[in-house]
Write a protein that holds these residues in place. Sequence first.
Motif, short mmCIF file in Angstrom:
data_model
loop_
_atom_site.label_atom_id
_atom_site.label_comp_id
_atom_site.label_asym_id
_atom_site.label_seq_id
_atom_site.Cartn_x
_atom_site.Cartn_y
_atom_site.Cartn_z
N GLU A 95 0.81 -1.22 0.00
CA GLU A 95 0.00 0.00 0.00
C GLU A 95 0.85 1.29 0.00
O GLU A 95 0.31 2.39 -0.13
N THR A 97 2.93 4.11 -1.55
CA THR A 97 2.96 4.66 -2.91
C THR A 97 3.87 5.89 -3.03
O THR A 97 3.79 6.62 -4.02
N ASP A 98 4.75 6.09 -2.07
CA ASP A 98 5.62 7.26 -2.10
C ASP A 98 7.07 6.92 -2.43
O ASP A 98 8.01 7.58 -1.97
N GLN A 99 7.27 5.90 -3.26
CA GLN A 99 8.63 5.53 -3.66
C GLN A 99 9.37 6.71 -4.27
O GLN A 99 10.56 6.91 -4.03
#
Length: 145
Positions: A95, A97-99
């Motif tokens: 979950e 999503t800030d890669q």
Amino acid sequence: MSLDEKVKAMGIDIEDFSPSATLAPATRIGNTVLVSGHVSTGYVGKLGRDLDVEAGKRAARVCAIDLLKAACTITGSVDKLRLRKLLGAVNSMPEFTDQHLVINGASELFWDLYDGELHARSALGFASLPNGFAVEIEAIFEIVD
């Protein structure tokens, strides 16, 4: 100020580098330096569970410093190098999503070094990385005269 001087002013010792005994830290093809993936020594765990974005950015910066050091094993100088591409792998929860924000930790170091010169970049999430490291990044540099 030369880039070599700027790196020293940033507190980075290019000569303090311990490459793996089992692979080349970097290799040269023409005027291109391909740098092997370097991991976030000191940062283990999954983003979104064990580490937050700020810790991930610090982990990515560790990778960036080692990428620069590895590239310098080919040229002997930062002055001869320009970053062209980063590929960042982030050990993250499904979950998370800030890669892209995590890999900014590496990009920002290079933006500072090269006075805002842009580079191509990918930031991807992975289910796991070797030895549980939080981040692994590889790079492509161009050798310039």
